[in-house]
Design an enzyme around this catalytic site. Structure first.
Site, mmCIF file in Angstrom:
data_model
loop_
_atom_site.group_PDB
_atom_site.id
_atom_site.type_symbol
_atom_site.label_atom_id
_atom_site.label_comp_id
_atom_site.label_asym_id
_atom_site.label_seq_id
_atom_site.Cartn_x
_atom_site.Cartn_y
_atom_site.Cartn_z
ATOM 1 N N ASP A 77 13.236 0.177 31.144
ATOM 2 C CA ASP A 77 13.371 -1.276 31.148
ATOM 3 C C ASP A 77 14.817 -1.666 31.475
ATOM 4 O O ASP A 77 15.495 -0.985 32.242
ATOM 5 C CB ASP A 77 12.932 -1.816 29.781
ATOM 6 N N HIS A 116 14.950 -8.295 28.010
ATOM 7 C CA HIS A 116 13.569 -7.833 28.059
ATOM 8 C C HIS A 116 13.396 -6.471 27.384
ATOM 9 O O HIS A 116 12.470 -6.264 26.592
ATOM 10 C CB HIS A 116 13.115 -7.768 29.519
ATOM 11 N N SER A 282 3.930 -7.540 29.172
ATOM 12 C CA SER A 282 5.077 -6.751 28.717
ATOM 13 C C SER A 282 5.143 -6.686 27.200
ATOM 14 O O SER A 282 5.677 -5.727 26.639
ATOM 15 C CB SER A 282 6.386 -7.368 29.227
#
Length: 504
Positions: A77, A116, A282
């Site tokens: 990520d 994220h 996600s």
């Protein structure tokens, strides 16, 4: 050179699916109000939902005594804020291709400048907002501060995972990312297949739809389209597919991902007590990754399919309304009972083959054992496609020297395990270095000294500097005797010791 983007069709870069933080730094969010907070959230409906089969929610977010301790979750990520209160002490800054190349450097390496990755990691393993609060999370940073990346950077991160992972022990790789529709994700899928063969469970997000944010067939989006990955779709609080979630036969299971009304709360990257409500597949995928980590904490030597088959078997059936196409009606239910199904072992990996004057030393890491301990290995040496030597090795050993080989010949090697259930998966034919010896006053290329079962670079270090010396590309014989050296694949935490005779 054209740089092919890995810009998400999944939540991180598909900004129309994001809750907008109150400081306005993330653009295009679906809510102008935002849900950032400076204290741990108490609305954890997503955790509440997956520890029970039926609605209504009961405000219980516990998952029993298992914590996932001893299990690694690789978060591929944008990096992880290692000091966040949800994760502190359990984060390893594993691989950071963007800092190493100078494309998007951060300090410290592996930290998060997008948010994220921190959010995803916390949902998998956060102390209060995650599922497996004892697991270690490993940052594999392949996305920049805007949540974008390149296919070859993702591949490099997956190669690093393969070298770093301790074969034979369960680990999970979470990929809450996807290749743009129309781009070729084949290289990523090929590497994911190698991770799966290595015994790593690959969890992927199904994707957040098209450019308008509407769900599409998940089989159109890589890497979740790979049959070997465990692909996760996103649900609302009402057990319905979210408007953005991809769907269809390439979705294996569904988990809460949130919508405009109810986001999924997790850690954020701006401080150690920063939180954000976010939505997307996600957010659904790391819940599944955490559930697998709980099972693996109890039974760490099972093979990937045993964990994913257990989640499918134990999932809540027929609770989801409004499914499209041939989507499976399976909602994640975190049941931590022991997995009882047994199977033959997986494939040995991290094969390292080194030569000497008339022999090859073949070493390997044990495979996943399928729930039944490996009883033996068979090592076959081939020349011209035919087996010339076959050695049966006791299960307690993970290396054997195959003797009686002809100097100068280039052989290939196959390693195959067996347990009480039956023969396991054999390795491919791995080319071996030519059988040879190192002579005093001469040098050998390191390419002639060691071969592995992957393209991973290795580091060679001499342990007997008076007998042999290692240079960047070669090893030099200094005096007659036994040269001892270590071989460490790039990314591995430990190496192996090997020997070669230095002849007069």
């Amino acid at each position: 050179m054209h740089r092919r983007s890995v810009a998400f069709v999944i939540a991180a870069a598909c900004a129309v699916l994001h809750f907008l933080p109150t400081d306005g730094t993330r653009t295009g969010g679906v809510s102008s109000a935002g849900v950032r907070a400076a204290s741990a959230p108490t609305d954890l409906w997503n955790l509440d939902r997956v520890n029970q089969m039926a609605l209504p929610l009961d405000s219980n977010t516990a998952f029993g005594d298992l914590t996932g301790a001893g299990v690694d979750i690789y978060v591929v990520d944008s990096g992880i804020r290692a000091t966040h209160e949800q994760l502190t002490g359990r984060v390893l800054a594993g691989f950071d291709v963007l800092t190493d190349t100078g494309m998007s450097p951060v300090s410290p390496r592996g930290s998060d400048c997008d948010g994220h990755g921190t959010h995803v990691a916390s949902l998998a393993a956060g102390t209060t907002v995650g599922v497996a609060h004892g697991a270690r999370v490993i940052a594999v940073r392949v996305l920049d501060c805007n949540g974008n990346g390149e296919i070859y950077d993702v591949v490099a991160g997956l190669e690093w995972i393969r070298a770093h992972h301790q074969s034979g022990r369960a680990a999970i790789a979470n990929l809450s990312l996807g290749v743009d529709i129309g781009d070729d994700g084949t290289q990523i899928i090929e590497m994911l297949n190698e991770l799966e063969a290595e015994g790593i469970v690959v969890v992927t997000a199904a994707g957040n739809g098209d450019s308008a944010g509407n769900g599409i067939d998940a089989c159109r989006v890589a890497p979740g389209s790979d049959p070997g990955s465990f692909n996760v779709g996103a649900l609302t609080k009402a057990d319905a597919p979210t408007f953005y979630s991809n769907y269809g036969a390439c979705v294996d299971i569904w988990a809460p991902g949130g919508d405009r009304t109810n986001g999924v709360n997790g850690a954020w990257y701006r401080s150690d007590v920063d939180y954000l409500g976010d939505i997307g597949t996600s957010m659904a995928a790391p819940l599944v990754a955490g559930a697998i980590a709980l099972l693996a904490g109890r039974q760490p030597t099972l093979c990937p399919e045993q964990y994913t088959d257990a989640l499918i078997e134990r999932s809540t059936k027929n609770a989801i309304t409004g499914l499209k196409g041939d989507s499976p009606n399976r909602l994640l239910f975190v049941d931590t009972a022991p997995v009882t199904s047994l199977r033959p072992p997986g494939k040995p990996s991290n094969i390292i083959i080194t030569p000497d004057s008339s022999s090859l030393l073949v070493g390997w890491d044990p495979p996943c054992d399928g729930g039944s301990a490996v009883t033996s290995y068979t090592v076959s040496v081939l020349f011209g496609g035919k087996v010339v030597k076959r050695v049966k090795v006791d299960a307690a050993k993970t290396a054997v020297r195959v003797r009686g080989l002809q100097p100068g010949r280039g052989y290939s090697v196959v390693v195959k395990p067996t347990n009480a259930i039956g023969p396991g998966v054999a390795t491919r034919r791995i080319p071996a270095p030519r059988v040879l010896s190192l002579r005093k006053g001469t040098a050998l290329s390191l390419d002639w000294l060691v071969h592995t079962d992957s393209d991973t670079d290795v580091k060679v270090t001499s342990l007997t500097p008076k007998v042999c010396r290692v240079r960047p590309t070669r090893i030099i014989g200094l005096s007659t005797g036994t040269c001892r050296y270590t071989v460490v694949p790039n990314g591995a935490e430990t190496g192996v010791t090997r020997t070669i005779r230095v002849a007069p």
